[in-house]
Write a protein that holds these residues in place. Structure first.
Motif, PDB file in Angstrom:
ATOM      1  N   PRO A   1     -15.403  21.093  70.545  1.00 47.08           N
ATOM      2  CA  PRO A   1     -16.753  20.828  70.930  1.00 47.08           C
ATOM      3  C   PRO A   1     -17.440  22.063  71.178  1.00 47.08           C
ATOM      4  O   PRO A   1     -18.718  21.989  71.040  1.00 47.08           O
ATOM      5  N   ASN A   2     -17.042  23.035  71.954  1.00 48.05           N
ATOM      6  CA  ASN A   2     -17.660  23.987  72.274  1.00 48.05           C
ATOM      7  C   ASN A   2     -18.233  24.927  70.998  1.00 48.05           C
ATOM      8  O   ASN A   2     -19.443  25.491  71.027  1.00 48.05           O
ATOM      9  N   LEU A   3     -17.337  25.152  69.985  1.00 44.43           N
ATOM     10  CA  LEU A   3     -17.919  25.940  68.787  1.00 44.43           C
ATOM     11  C   LEU A   3     -18.702  24.791  68.079  1.00 44.43           C
ATOM     12  O   LEU A   3     -19.582  25.534  67.301  1.00 44.43           O
ATOM     13  N   ALA A   4     -18.623  23.673  68.019  1.00 48.91           N
ATOM     14  CA  ALA A   4     -19.522  22.890  67.430  1.00 48.91           C
ATOM     15  C   ALA A   4     -20.873  22.811  67.922  1.00 48.91           C
ATOM     16  O   ALA A   4     -21.605  22.873  67.238  1.00 48.91           O
ATOM     17  N   LYS A   5     -20.963  22.907  69.413  1.00 47.84           N
ATOM     18  CA  LYS A   5     -22.181  22.995  70.049  1.00 47.84           C
ATOM     19  C   LYS A   5     -23.043  24.491  69.555  1.00 47.84           C
ATOM     20  O   LYS A   5     -24.130  24.270  69.446  1.00 47.84           O
ATOM     21  N   LYS A   6     -22.181  25.297  69.242  1.00 50.45           N
ATOM     22  CA  LYS A   6     -22.725  26.824  68.741  1.00 50.45           C
ATOM     23  C   LYS A   6     -23.358  26.519  67.744  1.00 50.45           C
ATOM     24  O   LYS A   6     -24.392  27.016  67.128  1.00 50.45           O
ATOM     25  N   TYR A   7     -22.638  25.876  66.687  1.00 51.60           N
ATOM     26  CA  TYR A   7     -23.264  25.372  65.209  1.00 51.60           C
ATOM     27  C   TYR A   7     -24.292  24.525  65.241  1.00 51.60           C
ATOM     28  O   TYR A   7     -25.460  24.739  64.605  1.00 51.60           O
ATOM     29  N   LEU A   8     -24.391  23.694  66.095  1.00 47.13           N
ATOM     30  CA  LEU A   8     -25.607  22.792  66.294  1.00 47.13           C
ATOM     31  C   LEU A   8     -26.710  23.474  66.500  1.00 47.13           C
ATOM     32  O   LEU A   8     -27.880  23.332  66.348  1.00 47.13           O
ATOM     33  N   LYS A   9     -26.454  24.478  67.649  1.00 46.93           N
ATOM     34  CA  LYS A   9     -27.711  25.395  68.036  1.00 46.93           C
ATOM     35  C   LYS A   9     -28.537  26.117  66.812  1.00 46.93           C
ATOM     36  O   LYS A   9     -29.341  26.359  66.784  1.00 46.93           O
ATOM     37  N   LEU A  10     -27.482  26.716  65.895  1.00 51.33           N
ATOM     38  CA  LEU A  10     -27.951  27.307  64.999  1.00 51.33           C
ATOM     39  C   LEU A  10     -28.614  26.775  63.802  1.00 51.33           C
ATOM     40  O   LEU A  10     -29.530  27.015  63.517  1.00 51.33           O
ATOM     41  N   GLN A  11     -28.167  25.327  63.546  1.00 52.55           N
ATOM     42  CA  GLN A  11     -28.547  24.431  62.894  1.00 52.55           C
ATOM     43  C   GLN A  11     -29.953  24.182  63.459  1.00 52.55           C
ATOM     44  O   GLN A  11     -31.132  24.067  62.609  1.00 52.55           O
ATOM     45  N   GLN A  12     -30.512  24.071  64.832  1.00 56.64           N
ATOM     46  CA  GLN A  12     -31.403  23.867  65.393  1.00 56.64           C
ATOM     47  C   GLN A  12     -32.670  25.027  65.084  1.00 56.64           C
ATOM     48  O   GLN A  12     -33.743  24.701  65.000  1.00 56.64           O
ATOM     49  N   ARG A  13     -31.920  25.967  65.194  1.00 62.60           N
ATOM     50  CA  ARG A  13     -32.876  27.235  65.220  1.00 62.60           C
ATOM     51  C   ARG A  13     -33.478  27.127  63.576  1.00 62.60           C
ATOM     52  O   ARG A  13     -34.507  27.804  63.279  1.00 62.60           O
ATOM     53  N   ILE A  14     -32.584  26.973  62.544  1.00 64.58           N
ATOM     54  CA  ILE A  14     -33.127  26.892  61.283  1.00 64.58           C
ATOM     55  C   ILE A  14     -33.949  25.931  61.007  1.00 64.58           C
ATOM     56  O   ILE A  14     -34.980  26.101  60.391  1.00 64.58           O
ATOM     57  N   LYS A  15     -33.767  24.652  61.684  1.00 64.61           N
ATOM     58  CA  LYS A  15     -34.928  23.640  61.602  1.00 64.61           C
ATOM     59  C   LYS A  15     -36.383  24.084  62.324  1.00 64.61           C
ATOM     60  O   LYS A  15     -37.418  23.956  61.552  1.00 64.61           O
ATOM     61  N   ASN A  16     -36.268  24.417  63.179  1.00 66.12           N
ATOM     62  CA  ASN A  16     -37.626  25.104  63.960  1.00 66.12           C
ATOM     63  C   ASN A  16     -38.132  26.125  62.995  1.00 66.12           C
ATOM     64  O   ASN A  16     -39.293  26.308  62.927  1.00 66.12           O
ATOM     65  N   GLY A  17     -37.257  27.094  62.286  1.00 68.03           N
ATOM     66  CA  GLY A  17     -37.873  28.122  61.357  1.00 68.03           C
ATOM     67  C   GLY A  17     -38.373  27.409  60.353  1.00 68.03           C
ATOM     68  O   GLY A  17     -39.423  27.897  59.901  1.00 68.03           O
ATOM     69  N   LEU A  18     -37.779  26.618  59.624  1.00 69.90           N
ATOM     70  CA  LEU A  18     -38.289  25.746  58.548  1.00 69.90           C
ATOM     71  C   LEU A  18     -39.644  25.211  58.904  1.00 69.90           C
ATOM     72  O   LEU A  18     -40.597  25.222  58.119  1.00 69.90           O
ATOM     73  N   LEU A  19     -39.674  24.436  59.875  1.00 73.47           N
ATOM     74  CA  LEU A  19     -40.772  23.802  60.545  1.00 73.47           C
ATOM     75  C   LEU A  19     -42.115  24.721  60.843  1.00 73.47           C
ATOM     76  O   LEU A  19     -43.339  24.554  60.324  1.00 73.47           O
ATOM     77  N   ASN A  20     -41.887  25.920  61.452  1.00 74.73           N
ATOM     78  CA  ASN A  20     -42.785  26.980  61.754  1.00 74.73           C
ATOM     79  C   ASN A  20     -43.286  27.866  60.772  1.00 74.73           C
ATOM     80  O   ASN A  20     -44.383  28.157  60.854  1.00 74.73           O
ATOM     81  N   TYR A  21     -42.158  28.033  59.570  1.00 77.93           N
ATOM     82  CA  TYR A  21     -42.700  28.990  58.632  1.00 77.93           C
ATOM     83  C   TYR A  21     -42.929  28.518  57.381  1.00 77.93           C
ATOM     84  O   TYR A  21     -44.006  29.019  56.808  1.00 77.93           O
ATOM     85  N   PHE A  22     -42.447  27.480  57.062  1.00 75.62           N
ATOM     86  CA  PHE A  22     -42.431  26.757  55.369  1.00 75.62           C
ATOM     87  C   PHE A  22     -43.287  25.580  55.393  1.00 75.62           C
ATOM     88  O   PHE A  22     -43.905  25.419  54.360  1.00 75.62           O
ATOM     89  N   ALA A  23     -43.595  24.918  56.677  1.00 75.76           N
ATOM     90  CA  ALA A  23     -44.353  23.792  56.513  1.00 75.76           C
ATOM     91  C   ALA A  23     -45.640  24.183  56.490  1.00 75.76           C
ATOM     92  O   ALA A  23     -46.305  25.110  56.932  1.00 75.76           O
ATOM     93  N   GLY A  24     -46.336  23.107  55.402  1.00 74.39           N
ATOM     94  CA  GLY A  24     -48.100  23.398  55.479  1.00 74.39           C
ATOM     95  C   GLY A  24     -48.451  22.500  54.299  1.00 74.39           C
ATOM     96  O   GLY A  24     -47.650  21.618  53.803  1.00 74.39           O
ATOM     97  N   ASN A  25     -49.356  22.852  54.123  1.00 76.84           N
ATOM     98  CA  ASN A  25     -50.429  22.060  52.675  1.00 76.84           C
ATOM     99  C   ASN A  25     -49.997  22.565  51.699  1.00 76.84           C
ATOM    100  O   ASN A  25     -50.321  23.912  51.388  1.00 76.84           O
ATOM    101  N   VAL A  26     -49.201  21.944  50.849  1.00 76.06           N
ATOM    102  CA  VAL A  26     -49.019  22.350  49.566  1.00 76.06           C
ATOM    103  C   VAL A  26     -49.480  21.442  48.420  1.00 76.06           C
ATOM    104  O   VAL A  26     -49.126  20.195  48.451  1.00 76.06           O
ATOM    105  N   SER A  27     -50.569  21.938  47.569  1.00 73.20           N
ATOM    106  CA  SER A  27     -51.306  21.057  46.600  1.00 73.20           C
ATOM    107  C   SER A  27     -51.871  19.700  47.472  1.00 73.20           C
ATOM    108  O   SER A  27     -51.606  18.645  46.670  1.00 73.20           O
ATOM    109  N   GLY A  28     -52.207  19.850  48.714  1.00 73.65           N
ATOM    110  CA  GLY A  28     -52.729  18.631  49.022  1.00 73.65           C
ATOM    111  C   GLY A  28     -51.741  17.841  50.008  1.00 73.65           C
ATOM    112  O   GLY A  28     -52.293  16.787  50.345  1.00 73.65           O
ATOM    113  N   TYR A  29     -50.566  18.110  49.851  1.00 71.07           N
ATOM    114  CA  TYR A  29     -49.400  17.548  50.643  1.00 71.07           C
ATOM    115  C   TYR A  29     -49.014  18.199  51.690  1.00 71.07           C
ATOM    116  O   TYR A  29     -48.943  19.485  51.865  1.00 71.07           O
TER     117      TYR A  29
END
Length: 106
Positions: A32-60
């Motif tokens: 479980p401790n190693l699993a938590k490490k990867y869940l934290k990395l997963q959350q960092r990726i999600k935050n990066g996706l939302l902060n960097y790639f999210a936006g208006n694309v062709s009106g969507y």
């Protein structure tokens, strides 16, 4: 996550999904401790996706494939397929309205 680590939304989405699956495997293996490490990395990726790639694309309100690309393509759905719910309705709407023809994507 710094933006330097983000290649494109597709690669980042696949990494997000893989880290979540790996964390599940680690939990089942009794690590479980190693699993938590990867869940934290997963959350960092999600935050990066939302902060960097999210936006208006062709009106969507969806994700850019890479910063500045303003084209709707099937990869817009990858974050939703990997479990990132934010932007999923607009991403799917963009696919249906822009790419879905005769029972499939063009």
């Amino acid at each position: 996550m710094t933006h330097k680590c983000l290649t494109n939304s597709a690669t980042s989405s696949l990494s997000y999904g893989a880290f979540g699956l790996y964390a599940t495997l680690l939990q089942r293996l009794g690590k479980p401790n190693l699993a938590k490490k990867y869940l934290k990395l997963q959350q960092r990726i999600k935050n990066g996706l939302l902060n960097y790639f999210a936006g208006n694309v062709s009106g969507y309100d969806t994700f850019h494939y890479h910063k500045g690309l303003e084209v709707i393509r099937a990869w817009n759905c990858l974050p939703a397929y990997m479990g990132i719910k934010e932007k999923s309705k607009e991403s799917l709407r963009a696919i249906l309205e822009k790419l879905w023809k005769n029972g499939g994507c063009i």
